[in-house]
Design an enzyme around this catalytic site. Structure first.
Site, PDB file in Angstrom:
ATOM      1  N   ASP A   1      26.971  92.626  60.287  1.00  0.00           N
ATOM      2  CA  ASP A   1      25.763  92.320  61.058  1.00  0.00           C
ATOM      3  C   ASP A   1      25.903  92.509  62.574  1.00  0.00           C
ATOM      4  OD1 ASP A   1      27.564  90.135  60.917  1.00  0.00           O
ATOM      5  OD2 ASP A   1      26.003  88.693  61.413  1.00  0.00           O
TER       6      ASP A   1
ATOM      7  N   GLU B   1      27.655  87.266  59.507  1.00  0.00           N
ATOM      8  CA  GLU B   1      28.697  86.446  60.140  1.00  0.00           C
ATOM      9  C   GLU B   1      28.137  85.615  61.285  1.00  0.00           C
ATOM     10  OE1 GLU B   1      31.430  84.670  62.502  1.00  0.00           O
ATOM     11  OE2 GLU B   1      30.406  86.398  63.368  1.00  0.00           O
TER      12      GLU B   1
HETATM   13 ZN   LIG Z   1      30.053  87.435  67.467  1.00  0.00          ZN
HETATM   14 ZN   LIG Z   2      32.271  88.844  65.554  1.00  0.00          ZN
END
Ligand SMILES: [Zn+2]
Ligand SMILES: [Zn+2]
Length: 397
Positions: free
Chosen positions: A83, A141
């Site tokens: 991401d 994440e």
């Molecule tokens: Zn980051």
């Molecule tokens: Zn990262």
């Protein structure tokens, strides 16, 4: 040819391809849990390399397997995140983000490109190692609840069971050519605090008729710092910061409510749970003692990240062999958080840093900055070293 030089040559040969992968990912970044095109692109590459995979795990996650000889002997996992961030890119480069307001400012394009490069290398070396390498491309994440926790719930560490997991992250503070490691506690847990302090508003000149929410909120902020200095175990790093206070009165108006937002970070799960209780109790009792009320909400974030000693030792030794001892740096603790930590609470893990900075070339911007970029020679090291240390992890019992 020995395996190190074989891998180095393969990484060199793959450089242009992995650079092109990174450029593609960088141009078309997608936000957390929206990584549909990114995942399709990764799948296309895995198809091209002849590596079988399972897609749509926990949303856009992908799990691929590379089997060596005696595939059930030991299973290790290599992880990359997919991401990007809601940041408008300010770099003027040919591969600048084409998606307005979205940018790979945390280097997850680099992690994914390097893992694909490592996968291509490892797939060509199947006869050279025993065991299985599981590739994990995870979504989300940067956003709670963290793609790692969803991938774990979806069974990513099972079937076959993963004995240890390795993650790599860009590190602009470290010059390209170096890697950084740390055994034991490395990154913090991160919890969001959302506090509503309720008093009774009124004229600033007549405080006797009010319950001053501004004073209550101030007292709460000051006193909560005592939890850090007097209750936190002195050996466990702990940070409490309030970055937002909203009390919308006027010079002569005391507001009825004040809102606070902050972050609580530490590196021990027992203390973390204890601190949550203590902060809430102290804030509520201060407000009550002053005649008001306090609603203290804690949104739990990622746990602290602990690097397993034996796993880190193997990666450390591999780094010394691959890059030379002078290029392997001992990292300091960091109070930032990372959802790789979830894996480290379920299996043995090692999360290390890849040097991507280059002061001479002016590549110094930190992650999450609109001008973050890397010295791309890091891609060759990132893919080659990842592949080499994977083989070292499999070699040890
Ligand atoms: Zn980051
Ligand atoms: Zn990262």
């Amino acid at each position: 040819m020995d395996i190190i030089n074989d891998i180095k040559n393969k990484a060199k040969a793959n450089f242009r391809e992995v650079q092109a992968i990174r450029h593609h990912l960088h141009q078309f970044p997608e936000l957390s849990f929206e990584e549909e095109n990114t995942a399709s692109f990764v799948q296309k590459k895995l198809d091209e390399y002849g590596i079988s995979y399972q897609k749509n795990v926990a949303g856009h996650g992908i799990i691929a397997l590379i089997k060596g000889n005696n595939p059930s002997k030991k299973v290790i996992a290599l992880r990359a995140d997919l991401d990007a961030l809601p940041i408008e890119e300010k770099n003027e480069v040919p591969y600048k983000s084409k998606n307005n307001g979205v940018m790979h400012a945390c280097g997850h394009d680099v992690h994914t490109a390097c893992l694909l490069g490592a996968a291509k290398i490892l797939n060509s070396l199947q006869k050279e190692f025993e065991g299985t390498i599981k590739l994990i491309f995870q979504p989300g994440e940067e956003k709670l609840p963290g793609g790692a926790s969803l991938m774990i719930s979806a069974g990513v560490l099972k079937n076959p069971n993963v004995e240890s997991i390795i993650g790599q992250h860009v590190y602009p503070e470290l010059e390209v050519g170096k890697v950084g490691l740390r055994s034991g506690m490395y990154m913090a847990s991160a919890d969001e605090l959302h506090v509503k302090v309720i008093g009774k508003g009124g004229h600033g000149a007549l405080p006797q008729h009010t319950v001053d929410a501004v004073l209550m909120a101030s007292t709460i902020i000051v006193n909560l710092q005592q939890i850090v200095s007097r209750n936190a175990p002195p050996t466990v790093p702990t940070v409490l910061s309030f970055g937002k206070i909203i009390g919308n009165g006027a010079t002569n108006v005391l507001p009825s409510e004040v809102f606070l937002e902050g972050t609580f970070r530490t590196m021990n799960e027992d203390w973390r749970a204890d601190a949550h209780q203590k902060m809430k109790k102290l804030a509520e009792s201060i407000a009550e003692g002053m005649g008001g009320l306090c609603e203290f909400e804690i949104h739990k974030g990622y746990p602290f990240l602990c690097n397993d000693e034996s796993t880190t030792k193997i990666t450390y030794a591999a780094a010394q062999q691959y890059l030379g001892a002078e290029n392997v740096i001992d990292l300091d603790l960091r109070m930032t958080a990372e959802d790789f930590s979830y894996y480290t609470h379920h299996t043995k893990g090692c999360f290390y840093r890849l040097g991507t900075g280059n002061k001479e070339k002016g590549i110094t911007q930190k992650v999450h900055h609109p001008q973050f970029d890397i010295d791309e020679s890091a891609l060759e090291i990132g893919m080659g070293f990842m592949a080499y240390q994977a083989i070292c992890q499999l070699k040890t019992e």
